[in-house]
Enzyme design. Structure first.
Site, PDB file in Angstrom:
ATOM      1  N   SER A 239       0.833  -1.207   0.000  1.00 17.39           N
ATOM      2  CA  SER A 239       0.000   0.000   0.000  1.00 17.39           C
ATOM      3  C   SER A 239       0.864   1.252   0.000  1.00 17.39           C
ATOM      4  O   SER A 239       0.412   2.317  -0.406  1.00 17.39           O
ATOM      5  CB  SER A 239      -0.859   0.060   1.264  1.00 17.39           C
ATOM      6  OG  SER A 239      -1.631  -1.078   1.392  1.00 17.39           O
TER       7      SER A 239
ATOM      8  N   HIS B 168      -0.257  -1.870  -7.339  1.00 19.16           N
ATOM      9  CA  HIS B 168      -1.134  -1.589  -6.202  1.00 19.16           C
ATOM     10  C   HIS B 168      -2.599  -1.701  -6.593  1.00 19.16           C
ATOM     11  O   HIS B 168      -3.139  -0.835  -7.274  1.00 19.16           O
ATOM     12  CB  HIS B 168      -0.809  -0.181  -5.659  1.00 19.16           C
ATOM     13  CG  HIS B 168      -1.622   0.199  -4.470  1.00 19.16           C
ATOM     14  ND1 HIS B 168      -2.132   1.464  -4.285  1.00 19.16           N
ATOM     15  CD2 HIS B 168      -2.048  -0.533  -3.402  1.00 19.16           C
ATOM     16  CE1 HIS B 168      -2.817   1.493  -3.153  1.00 19.16           C
ATOM     17  NE2 HIS B 168      -2.779   0.298  -2.609  1.00 19.16           N
TER      18      HIS B 168
ATOM     19  N   GLU C  68      -2.394   0.992  -9.590  1.00 21.88           N
ATOM     20  CA  GLU C  68      -1.257   1.914  -9.684  1.00 21.88           C
ATOM     21  C   GLU C  68      -0.002   1.056  -9.914  1.00 21.88           C
ATOM     22  O   GLU C  68       0.329   0.222  -9.066  1.00 21.88           O
ATOM     23  CB  GLU C  68      -1.095   2.720  -8.392  1.00 21.88           C
ATOM     24  CG  GLU C  68      -2.201   3.749  -8.171  1.00 21.88           C
ATOM     25  CD  GLU C  68      -2.065   4.492  -6.857  1.00 21.88           C
ATOM     26  OE1 GLU C  68      -2.331   5.690  -6.828  1.00 21.88           O
ATOM     27  OE2 GLU C  68      -1.689   3.863  -5.829  1.00 21.88           O
TER      28      GLU C  68
ATOM     29  N   ASN D 104      -3.617   7.022  -2.366  1.00 25.94           N
ATOM     30  CA  ASN D 104      -3.592   7.129  -0.901  1.00 25.94           C
ATOM     31  C   ASN D 104      -3.191   8.522  -0.432  1.00 25.94           C
ATOM     32  O   ASN D 104      -3.646   8.988   0.617  1.00 25.94           O
ATOM     33  CB  ASN D 104      -2.683   6.064  -0.281  1.00 25.94           C
ATOM     34  CG  ASN D 104      -3.454   4.778  -0.048  1.00 25.94           C
ATOM     35  OD1 ASN D 104      -4.677   4.816   0.151  1.00 25.94           O
ATOM     36  ND2 ASN D 104      -2.785   3.647  -0.090  1.00 25.94           N
TER      37      ASN D 104
HETATM   38  N1  LIG Z   1      -6.504  -4.636   2.678  1.00 27.38           N
HETATM   39  C1  LIG Z   1      -6.499  -3.617   1.833  1.00 27.38           C
HETATM   40  O1  LIG Z   1      -7.474  -2.855   1.705  1.00 27.38           O
HETATM   41  C2  LIG Z   1      -5.300  -3.385   0.945  1.00 27.38           C
HETATM   42  C3  LIG Z   1      -5.444  -2.569  -0.197  1.00 27.38           C
HETATM   43  C4  LIG Z   1      -4.341  -2.399  -1.052  1.00 27.38           C
HETATM   44  C5  LIG Z   1      -3.132  -3.004  -0.742  1.00 27.38           C
HETATM   45  N2  LIG Z   1      -3.010  -3.775   0.409  1.00 27.38           N
HETATM   46  C6  LIG Z   1      -1.718  -4.413   0.682  1.00 27.38           C
HETATM   47  O2  LIG Z   1      -1.796  -5.770   0.261  1.00 27.38           O
HETATM   48  C7  LIG Z   1      -0.961  -6.578   1.104  1.00 27.38           C
HETATM   49  C8  LIG Z   1      -1.793  -7.692   1.726  1.00 27.38           C
HETATM   50  O3  LIG Z   1      -2.826  -7.109   2.483  1.00 27.38           O
HETATM   51  P1  LIG Z   1      -4.090  -7.973   2.999  1.00 27.38           P
HETATM   52  O4  LIG Z   1      -5.046  -6.983   3.556  1.00 27.38           O
HETATM   53  O5  LIG Z   1      -4.514  -8.928   1.932  1.00 27.38           O
HETATM   54  O6  LIG Z   1      -3.385  -8.797   4.191  1.00 27.38           O
HETATM   55  P2  LIG Z   1      -3.948 -10.097   4.953  1.00 27.38           P
HETATM   56  O7  LIG Z   1      -3.357 -10.031   6.304  1.00 27.38           O
HETATM   57  O8  LIG Z   1      -5.426 -10.203   4.787  1.00 27.38           O
HETATM   58  O9  LIG Z   1      -3.292 -11.323   4.152  1.00 27.38           O
HETATM   59  C9  LIG Z   1      -1.928 -11.606   4.105  1.00 27.38           C
HETATM   60  C10 LIG Z   1      -1.744 -13.105   3.893  1.00 27.38           C
HETATM   61  O10 LIG Z   1      -0.362 -13.365   3.663  1.00 27.38           O
HETATM   62  C11 LIG Z   1      -0.030 -14.616   4.277  1.00 27.38           C
HETATM   63  N3  LIG Z   1       1.409 -14.640   4.463  1.00 27.38           N
HETATM   64  C12 LIG Z   1       2.145 -14.016   5.429  1.00 27.38           C
HETATM   65  N4  LIG Z   1       3.447 -14.217   5.202  1.00 27.38           N
HETATM   66  C13 LIG Z   1       3.558 -14.985   4.083  1.00 27.38           C
HETATM   67  C14 LIG Z   1       4.654 -15.511   3.336  1.00 27.38           C
HETATM   68  N5  LIG Z   1       5.905 -15.270   3.697  1.00 27.38           N
HETATM   69  N6  LIG Z   1       4.402 -16.257   2.245  1.00 27.38           N
HETATM   70  C15 LIG Z   1       3.109 -16.506   1.869  1.00 27.38           C
HETATM   71  N7  LIG Z   1       2.035 -16.020   2.525  1.00 27.38           N
HETATM   72  C16 LIG Z   1       2.264 -15.262   3.614  1.00 27.38           C
HETATM   73  C17 LIG Z   1      -0.846 -14.636   5.543  1.00 27.38           C
HETATM   74  O11 LIG Z   1      -1.040 -15.969   6.008  1.00 27.38           O
HETATM   75  C18 LIG Z   1      -2.150 -13.962   5.111  1.00 27.38           C
HETATM   76  O12 LIG Z   1      -3.106 -14.929   4.698  1.00 27.38           O
HETATM   77  C19 LIG Z   1      -0.339  -5.621   2.121  1.00 27.38           C
HETATM   78  O13 LIG Z   1       0.905  -5.199   1.655  1.00 27.38           O
HETATM   79  C20 LIG Z   1      -1.327  -4.465   2.137  1.00 27.38           C
HETATM   80  O14 LIG Z   1      -0.760  -3.257   2.562  1.00 27.38           O
HETATM   81  C21 LIG Z   1      -4.076  -3.989   1.232  1.00 27.38           C
END
Ligand SMILES: NC(=O)c1ccc[n+]([C@@H]2O[C@H](COP(=O)([O-])OP(=O)(O)OC[C@H]3O[C@@H](n4cnc5c(N)ncnc54)[C@H](O)[C@@H]3O)[C@@H](O)[C@H]2O)c1
Length: 321
Positions: free
Chosen positions: A118, A139, A151, A190
């Site tokens: 993000s 992104h 993005e 953002n």
């Molecule tokens: N949630 C949002 O609205 C959003 C929007 C845009 C970007 N993001 C970004 O996307 C990314 C993921 O966010 P999310 O909300 O899906 O997180 P989340 O916590 O829902 O999911 C992350 C997943 O990654 C897994 N994981 C952790 N370490 C790992 C590894 N080494 N190898 C494989 N799997 C692994 C975890 O078990 C978990 O299921 C982050 O960088 C976040 O900033 C999130």
């Protein structure tokens, strides 16, 4: 070129990213190191697809094909035959660096690695990589299978060809992809979202209006207009001379604090962190909040479909039936 695509992390974003690619006829490997998460992932995606069938967005046959295109794995080695890998693991610099380090060891040297961070600097993640020229930010926005925009963020060392390739791929698959030329914190969306939220929270703090009324103002004025004209195009319609006259007296009064507001910090301290806690700026009902989110997503989908039909968006549909 890309063949099978790997998505790493089957959380909120990874599930949607995998679903998006599978909807667009790509073979996917979805990897999560947490066994329980990967066991539950097929049912979660199936539930989303069945919902799309129920609201008439997808045909049942197509939904089955989409699910069959996703292979689920808890073993990172299953990513090794992909030439294109999207990471969606938690927002922690070291975690992401370690993952890409490991991936570089098991994948072909031509593999492109993309992070869904993000806001962590793309440059910072890539400092530990042997092939930073093949590393890029991609992104997505939540929900990733629905929101059209990506993005695409270059680091100082990302190859131009890699950026072009990723942008062309997304456009071909019906997403709007924009190149962020500088690796700036918060990228574009953002930064603007936080500037607006900082002002909205400040208005609430000053007692100018209720949370609901502040949201109503934005939804039914700026929000609805911005589907058709972004802030810069809109200013052209307004007149830059008028904008400059307003800026002369308004800017000094706008919220410009460089730390989170006391109201926000108090809420976080009290655990009033939003929908997750059933309380944030609003009160949320445990039984109805999921329906609320679903209804908004359905409305977004219908609106996107409408805009596609009206040729506001020249790309192909995300939801091929
Ligand atoms: N949630 C949002 O609205 C959003 C929007 C845009 C970007 N993001 C970004 O996307 C990314 C993921 O966010 P999310 O909300 O899906 O997180 P989340 O916590 O829902 O999911 C992350 C997943 O990654 C897994 N994981 C952790 N370490 C790992 C590894 N080494 N190898 C494989 N799997 C692994 C975890 O078990 C978990 O299921 C982050 O960088 C976040 O900033 C999130």
């Amino acid at each position: 070129m890309e063949g099978q695509i790997t998505v790493i992390g089957a959380g909120k974003m990874g599930l949607g990213i995998a679903q998006f690619f599978a909807q667009n006829d790509k073979e996917i490997v979805l990897v999560d190191l947490n066994e329980r998460v990967i066991e539950e992932a097929p049912d979660k995606i199936k539930e989303e697809l069945i919902h799309l069938v129920n609201i008439g967005i997808l045909k049942e046959e197509k939904a089955k094909e989409i699910l069959n295109r996703i292979n689920f794995s808890s073993n990172l080695n299953d990513a090794s035959s992909s030439k294109l890998i999207f990471e969606a693991i938690p927002e922690k610099l070291d975690l992401k660096r370690n993952l890409f380090n490991r991936l570089e060891k098991i994948c072909d040297i031509s593999t492109i690695f993309a992070t869904n961070t993000s806001g962590i600097s793309i440059n910072e993640i890539s400092t530990v990589l042997k092939r930073p020229e093949r590393f890029i930010g991609a992104h997505f926005f939540m929900p990733a299978a629905i929101i059209p925009l990506i993005e695409v963020v270059k680091s100082d060392r990302t190859d131009h060809g890699v950026a072009d390739y990723i942008i062309t791929l997304f456009k071909t698959l019906g997403k709007e992809a924009v190149l962020v030329r500088k690796d700036i914190p918060g990228f574009i969306a953002n930064r603007i979202q936080h500037a607006m939220a900082r002002e909205a929270i400040s208005l609430l703090e000053k007692g100018v209006a209720s949370a609901e009324d502040i949201d109503t103002v934005i939804k039914w004025s700026l929000g609805i207009r911005m589907i058709f004209t972004g802030p810069l195009e809109q200013r052209d319609f307004n007149g830059l001379d008028i904008h400059s006259d307003i800026a002369a007296y308004l800017y000094e009064d706008l919220e410009n604090r460089t730390v989170a507001s006391p109201l926000l910090l108090q809420k976080v301290e009290k655990g009033e962190i939003g929908v997750k806690a059933n309380k944030g700026f609003y009160e949320w009902d445990e039984d109805t909040k999921q329906q609320h989110i679903q209804a908004k997503n359905d409305a977004l989908l219908k609106m996107i479909k409408y805009l596609e039909k009206e040729s506001m968006n020249n790309n192909e549909s995300n939801y091929k039936e």
